[in-house]
Each structure stands twice: as structure tokens, then as C-alpha cells.
Write an enzyme that holds these catalytic residues in place. Structure first.
Site, mmCIF file in Angstrom:
data_model
loop_
_atom_site.group_PDB
_atom_site.id
_atom_site.type_symbol
_atom_site.label_atom_id
_atom_site.label_comp_id
_atom_site.label_asym_id
_atom_site.label_seq_id
_atom_site.Cartn_x
_atom_site.Cartn_y
_atom_site.Cartn_z
ATOM 1 N N ARG A 51 0.867 -1.174 0.000
ATOM 2 C CA ARG A 51 0.000 0.000 0.000
ATOM 3 C C ARG A 51 0.910 1.232 0.000
ATOM 4 N NH1 ARG A 51 -2.156 -3.732 3.641
ATOM 5 N NH2 ARG A 51 -4.222 -4.474 3.027
ATOM 6 N N LYS A 76 -3.462 -1.776 8.660
ATOM 7 C CA LYS A 76 -4.864 -2.037 8.362
ATOM 8 C C LYS A 76 -5.440 -3.151 9.233
ATOM 9 C CE LYS A 76 -7.575 -1.416 4.404
ATOM 10 N NZ LYS A 76 -7.901 -1.591 3.050
ATOM 11 N N HIS A 132 -2.622 3.025 -5.968
ATOM 12 C CA HIS A 132 -3.228 1.756 -5.569
ATOM 13 C C HIS A 132 -3.412 0.825 -6.768
ATOM 14 C CE1 HIS A 132 -4.954 -0.607 -2.358
ATOM 15 N NE2 HIS A 132 -5.899 -1.003 -3.202
ATOM 16 N N ARG A 135 -0.753 -1.725 -6.949
ATOM 17 C CA ARG A 135 -0.966 -2.885 -6.070
ATOM 18 C C ARG A 135 -1.802 -3.938 -6.804
ATOM 19 N NH1 ARG A 135 -1.157 -4.460 -0.606
ATOM 20 N NH2 ARG A 135 -3.167 -5.206 0.143
ATOM 21 N N HIS A 158 -3.766 -9.612 3.191
ATOM 22 C CA HIS A 158 -5.211 -9.738 3.347
ATOM 23 C C HIS A 158 -5.529 -10.741 4.443
ATOM 24 C CE1 HIS A 158 -5.927 -8.328 -1.041
ATOM 25 N NE2 HIS A 158 -5.850 -7.322 -0.203
ATOM 26 N N TYR A 168 -8.693 -8.753 -6.294
ATOM 27 C CA TYR A 168 -7.403 -8.662 -6.960
ATOM 28 C C TYR A 168 -7.168 -9.671 -8.076
ATOM 29 C CZ TYR A 168 -6.030 -5.241 -3.538
ATOM 30 O OH TYR A 168 -5.955 -4.108 -2.786
#
Length: 186
Positions: A51, A76, A132, A135, A158, A168
Site C-alpha cells: 500500500r 490495516k 493503488h 498494487r 489480506h 485482486y
């Protein structure tokens, strides 16, 4: 005495379109920024899947050059704290930045990075591309190279498989065309 919001129907949030850079767009972008201060962070985004702030907050003590590993102190979720590989494409950049006399690997702040990146992308007609997006592009590149989705999930930080699978797992047009050829040639 009554709740005025009882009969209010909230509109559903629209999902933003996920933007993935094609291989050609990646090469064009890297060529365009090759002699700018954006080059090191942008290529590192493309080869780490970090990120924005995770990469900009990297310190020397997060880097293990001997084992080619980076510790990401994500903020996160608990799973965003993770170890990711330093791929061959960026080992020289990370090594050079590591040996400079400073605590953080990157000197650029988030807002200037975004503004400069936006200017370059607009110049290249990549209007919806953001930091982003790099990513997403990293994850797509991993899937196209056959890297297991569980591994990509861990690298991206994640907490569950569904985020990686649903958000993704995109494929570039070039990859889809190659897959079609596999069937056509059988």
C-alpha cells in the site's frame, strides 16, 4: 419518540472500477519516470504490492538484504503485518537505498508522490490510474505468472482469501489472449 431514519433507504455504494496496467502500460510508465524521483518508489510498488504508506514508511531495520525480505508493518489489520520478498527486479534499488545515510528508504511524502504520479499518468492518458492501481497490477502479474493465490494473499496482507480472490484476481487482455491461443492450438 420516533426514529426519523426508520424508513430511509440508503443507496448502495458503487464499487470503483479496478484499474490494472497492461504490460505495455507498465513499460511505458517506467520509461517515462526513469530519470525522476518517482522511479524508485513506483517500481517498488509494482514489485511489492505494498500500500502507498507501507512503502513510504519503510525503514532500514525493516529490510533483510541477506535473505531478500522486507518486513511490512501494516496498519490495516493484523495480517497486514507481514514479510514479503525482495524480487530480483528491485534488489539493486532496495540495496542502494538501504546503504544511504537515512532512516527511511524513501524521501518522498504521500501527497507530492500522488501529485507527481497523477501528472505523469495524465500525460500518458492513464486517467484512472492511481498508486493503488500498482498494487492491483502487482497481484495480477503474480496470478499471470502462476503464483498461488494463498501466497499472493499473504504478500498483500489480506486477512481472508475472499478479498484477494474477489478484488485482486484480474487478468490483462494480453494474458487472456494467450490463454485463448492455448485452446485454439490444442
Amino acid at each position: 419518540k420516533e426514529n426519523p431514519c426508520e424508513h430511509v433507504i440508503c443507496p448502495k455504494a458503487k464499487n470503483k472500477k479496478t484499474i490494472i496496467l497492461s504490460h505495455k502500460q507498465q513499460k511505458t510508465l517506467l520509461k517515462e519516470i526513469s530519470n525522476t524521483e518517482l522511479y524508485n518508489p513506483i517500481i517498488c510498488y509494482l514489485y511489492t504490492g505494498c500500500r502507498r504508506n507501507e512503502l513510504l514508511n519503510l525503514r532500514k531495520n525493516d529490510i533483510d538484504l541477506e535473505n531478500k525480505l522486507i518486513k511490512i508493518n501494516g496498519t490495516k489489520t493484523n495480517s497486514s503485518i507481514r514479510i514479503i520478498p525482495i524480487f530480483n527486479q528491485i534488489i539493486n534499488i532496495i540495496s542502494k537505498l538501504y546503504h544511504e545515510k537515512k532512516d527511511y528508504l524513501f524521501d518522498i511524502k504521500p501527497d507530492p508522490l500522488n501529485r507527481q504520479f497523477r501528472k505523469i499518468c495524465d500525460k500518458l492518458n492513464l486517467y484512472d490510474v492511481t498508486i493503488h492501481s500498482l498494487r492491483h497490477t502487482f497481484a495480477t502479474n503474480c496470478f499471470e505468472k502462476g503464483i498461488d493465490i494463498k501466497t499472493v494473499q499473504q504478500w498483500l496482507g489480506h486477512s481472508n482469501y475472499q478479498n484477494t480472490a474477489n478484488i485482486y484476481t484480474h487478468l490483462t487482455t494480453e494474458f487472456i489472449l494467450k490463454e485463448i491461443e492455448k485452446m485454439n492450438n490444442s
